[in-house]
Design an enzyme around this catalytic site. Sequence first.
Site, PDB file in Angstrom:
ATOM      1  N   SER A 197       1.011  -1.301  -0.022  1.00  0.00           N
ATOM      2  CA  SER A 197      -0.337   0.225   0.004  1.00  0.00           C
ATOM      3  C   SER A 197       1.058   1.019   0.212  1.00  0.00           C
ATOM      4  O   SER A 197       2.286   1.351   0.056  1.00  0.00           O
ATOM      5  CB  SER A 197      -0.870   0.033   1.677  1.00  0.00           C
ATOM      6  N   TYR A 210      -2.016  -0.897  10.350  1.00  0.00           N
ATOM      7  CA  TYR A 210      -1.869  -1.199   9.012  1.00  0.00           C
ATOM      8  C   TYR A 210      -0.671  -0.694   8.281  1.00  0.00           C
ATOM      9  O   TYR A 210      -0.086  -1.732   7.220  1.00  0.00           O
ATOM     10  CB  TYR A 210      -3.199  -0.457   8.155  1.00  0.00           C
TER      11      TYR A 210
END
Length: 326
Positions: A197, A210
Site C-alpha cells: 500500500s 496497518y
Amino acid sequence: MGYDEISKNSRSITSGNWNVLYWVLGSICLPVVMPLVLLNLWHRSLIAKKRKHLPGKVVLITGASSGLGEAMAHVFYKAGCKLLLAARRLEELERVKNDLLDLEIVGVAYPPSVLQLDLAELNAMSRFAEKAISIHGGVDILINNGGISVRANIINTALDVDLKIMTVNYFGSVALTKAILPSMVKRQSGHVCFISSVQGKFALPHRSAYSASKHALQAFADSLRAEMSNKGIKVTCISPGYIRTQLSVNALTSTGQIHGKMDKATAEGMSAEACAERILTAVLRGDKDLIICNAQARIAYYLHFLCPSIYFWIMANRASKLEKED
C-alpha cells in the site's frame, strides 16, 4: 484604406500567426512528442509479446474471495492462467470460481482451483503450500494480496489488534512465501508479488498497525528481491492508493470489532479492475516496485522525503481532524 485591402491584410496576419504556430509545433513539440509516442508503441508491443507467454502459468492469489483479489482473478484468468484462489471464505471463493467459468473467453482457459487459507494460521502454511504445489506441480506466480486494515488511534487500540493485523498482513505473507519459495528456487524460476500500500511508503494517523505491517512487507520484499536476484526469481512490490473495495468496511476498530463503514476516500478510490490491470502489466514487465495512486497520495509520498517538515505538519493536522470526528 478599402475593405478588400483590410481583409487582405487581416488574412496575411492570420496566416503569419499560423506559420509561427506550425514552426513551434514542428521544431519544438514534435521532437519531444514523437519519441514518447514511439516509446509508448514499443512498450505496448513488448507487453503484448510477453502476454503470449502467460497462458498456462500457475498463479496463486491470496485474498481472492473479494475486492482486488477477485479483480485480479478475473484479469489473470482472462490471460489464460491456471488459477489457485485462496481465502478464508470457501463459499465466496466458489462464487468467484463460478463467475470465472461463466465468462466467455477467447483463447485458452483453465478451471480455477479453490483453497481455503487463513493467513493467521502460520503453522498451517507448509501443508497449504504442499497442497497448492501438488495441483499443477508448482507455482509460477505468487500474489500475496490477503490482508485487513484498521481504523483506530494508537492509544486506544488493544495490543491484540496490532498483533492480528501484523500476523495477517505481514507474517502470513512471509510464511506463505517461505513455504512456496523452495520449489521456485529448485526450478530457478518464479515470481513473488506483494500487494502492499502507499501506506507502506508513508504512514497515516489512525492507521498505525496497518501502515506498520505494510512497511514491514515492503522491507521484506526489498530484501527478498536482492537475495533472489541470482536465482531466476523476480520480486515485485505493488503499493496502491485507495481502491473501491470493502477494505474499510471490514477494517478492525480499536477493540477488534468490524468498522462497518465505507470511508469517503475509499469510495472515491480507483476501481479494483483498473488496479488489477496495472498489476498484471507490472508482473509482465517484471517491475521491482510500483506505486499506483492518485496525485494527492503521490505528492504525500514525495513530501515525506523531500520536505518532511511539511509532511509531518499535514499529518498532525489530519490526526487532529480525525480526533475531533471521533
